[in-house]
Write a protein that holds these residues in place. Structure first.
Motif, PDB file in Angstrom:
ATOM      1  N   ASN A 160       8.765 -36.853  32.580  1.00 15.72           N
ATOM      2  CA  ASN A 160       8.405 -35.754  32.907  1.00 15.72           C
ATOM      3  C   ASN A 160       8.381 -34.491  31.803  1.00 15.72           C
ATOM      4  O   ASN A 160       9.650 -34.376  31.230  1.00 15.72           O
ATOM      5  N   PRO A 161       7.482 -34.196  31.201  1.00 18.21           N
ATOM      6  CA  PRO A 161       5.935 -34.187  31.685  1.00 18.21           C
ATOM      7  C   PRO A 161       5.046 -35.299  30.844  1.00 18.21           C
ATOM      8  O   PRO A 161       3.933 -35.408  31.495  1.00 18.21           O
ATOM      9  N   SER A 162       5.444 -36.044  30.049  1.00 17.37           N
ATOM     10  CA  SER A 162       4.761 -36.769  29.101  1.00 17.37           C
ATOM     11  C   SER A 162       4.232 -38.041  29.975  1.00 17.37           C
ATOM     12  O   SER A 162       3.165 -38.637  29.478  1.00 17.37           O
ATOM     13  N   PHE A 311       2.930 -38.509  36.466  1.00 17.11           N
ATOM     14  CA  PHE A 311       2.185 -37.466  35.670  1.00 17.11           C
ATOM     15  C   PHE A 311       1.382 -37.941  34.492  1.00 17.11           C
ATOM     16  O   PHE A 311       1.550 -39.123  33.839  1.00 17.11           O
ATOM     17  N   TRP A 313      -0.124 -36.298  30.829  1.00 15.86           N
ATOM     18  CA  TRP A 313       0.044 -35.189  29.714  1.00 15.86           C
ATOM     19  C   TRP A 313      -1.243 -35.109  29.056  1.00 15.86           C
ATOM     20  O   TRP A 313      -1.642 -36.168  28.450  1.00 15.86           O
ATOM     21  N   ARG A 356       0.341 -30.194  32.110  1.00 14.51           N
ATOM     22  CA  ARG A 356       0.722 -31.595  32.994  1.00 14.51           C
ATOM     23  C   ARG A 356      -0.032 -31.520  34.396  1.00 14.51           C
ATOM     24  O   ARG A 356      -0.339 -30.519  35.140  1.00 14.51           O
TER      25      ARG A 356
END
Length: 386
Positions: A160-162, A311, A313, A356
């Motif tokens: 988080n977030p990638s 997620f 990104w 994100r």
């Protein structure tokens, strides 16, 4: 920024596609099962104070369940917490003193880095790539800082977030560096059970069993229901009593009815079935979001391709990179779509050209609507900028 965005979203009256919050969709939470468990298994003992370390039936159910996973553990290593955030708070409360150096991924989960900062830590942001934290860069960063870190905060799976996952080679190197520096690895892994494609990467506890420098933080918030506020930490038995003492001073005990319901949910085998179902859903939603973004925005963005978790990104490219994602948030909200700007994931407010998106909480049809609104918002923002 994340918490303020949540409050802002709650105040909106028009239709909004919610790519902002990292939470399961309401309809994906097994409410009917919880209702049945509450009726048949809660009793007066469920509504009094509980043991600070956790209810025995939950600890036992958790040990039994984890024995079927790649992270088997034992009763003497576990403490039940009020979600993952309390686990992070306990780690920082025990290990971080004012002025200590703490390495954090950049970008990273804001509330994790903010917790370390709240105990007076000096945060050292470390870069990432497609294989997660660039661990090879840490010795030079630490040398430039002039002192060794006290802790290393890392989200190893579907970060988080990638959305990226730390490679096995880098996990092994990180453990070596932690021992060189006598630094605690705060292993925050809310998303590990949500792998929907690819191969599992061995965790820190698997690579270095019973390592006293690994403090693992886990939660049911992402895999079951965030409102339960039930998680756990897995750590060296020698410091378990210290963890219990620190938690006792925070809240006495984790929500007892929620612990009893979670224990029964696990005991009946419902957790395994639930995870199989949501992994399939999240894979479909990730694919839908990537396809919609590729169709609508194409080379105007780059995006990650996670093998699990919640997620994507995004980084704006070309002329769009001149648009502030923080300013874009307000335009997008008016247009009916919400996301979290990239600056929210950096203590020094980097990544203003990034954002994100959470795919887990929206159906493919809603994802398409949201991406159309996001594209329109970016067009509007660029027309103002230029």
């Amino acid at each position: 920024m994340i918490d303020s965005s949540t409050s802002l979203l709650a105040s909106q009256k028009h239709d909004i596609v919610r790519f902002a919050m990292g939470s399961p969709a309401n309809e994906d939470i097994p409410v009917d099962v919880f209702r049945e468990i509450a009726v048949t298994h809660l009793n007066p003992s469920s509504f009094t104070y509980g043991a600070t370390e956790g209810e025995p039936q939950l600890l036992e159910a958790l040990v039994d369940y984890l024995s079927t996973t790649s992270e088997p553990t034992s009763y003497d290593r576990l403490v039940i917490t009020a979600g993952g955030m309390q686990g992070l708070d306990l780690a920082c409360k025990i290990f971080v003193d004012p002025g200590d150096l703490v390495i954090v991924e950049s970008p990273t989960y804001t509330n994790g880095s903010a917790t370390a900062a709240s105990y007076g830590a000096e945060l050292l942001e470390a870069p990432m790539d497609a294989d997660g934290l660039i661990v090879e860069a840490l010795p030079a960063l630490v040398s430039a800082a002039g002192r060794s870190p006290k802790a290393i905060y890392v989200i190893p799976n579907f970060q988080n977030p990638s959305g990226t996952t730390l490679s096995a080679q880098r996990r092994e190197l990180l453990i070596k560096l932690a021992h060189d520096w006598n630094a605690i690895i705060i292993d925050d892994d809310p998303y590990g059970p949500l792998r929907f494609t690819g191969q599992d990467v061995p965790g820190f506890q698997h690579i270095s069993p019973r390592d006293p420098l690994v403090f693992s933080v886990r939660t049911f918030s992402k895999i079951l229901a965030p409102g339960l506020r039930v998680g756990w930490v897995d750590t060296d038995p020698k410091i378990r009593q210290l963890v219990i003492n620190a938690k006792q001073a925070m809240d006495t005990c984790t929500n007892v009815p929620a612990q009893h319901m979670t224990a029964e949910f696990i005991r009946r085998g419902d957790l395994s079935a639930h995870l199989r179902r949501i992994r399939s859903l999240y894979f479909d939603r990730k694919c839908a979001m990537r396809e919609s973004l590729a169709h609508s925005l194409g080379e105007r963005i780059t995006m990650t391709d996670p093998e699990g978790g919640f997620f994507l990104w995004l980084r704006l490219q070309g002329e769009d990179a001149m648009t502030s994602s923080t300013a874009l948030f307000e335009t997008a909200l008016r247009e009916g779509v919400a996301f979290i700007p990239g600056t929210a994931f950096s203590p020094s407010y980097k990544f203003d050209n990034a954002l994100r998106l959470c795919f887990a909480a929206s159906t493919p049809d809603r994802i398409q609507v949201g991406v159309e609104r996001l594209t329109r918002s970016l067009d509007l923002a660029r027309s103002v900028d230029y």
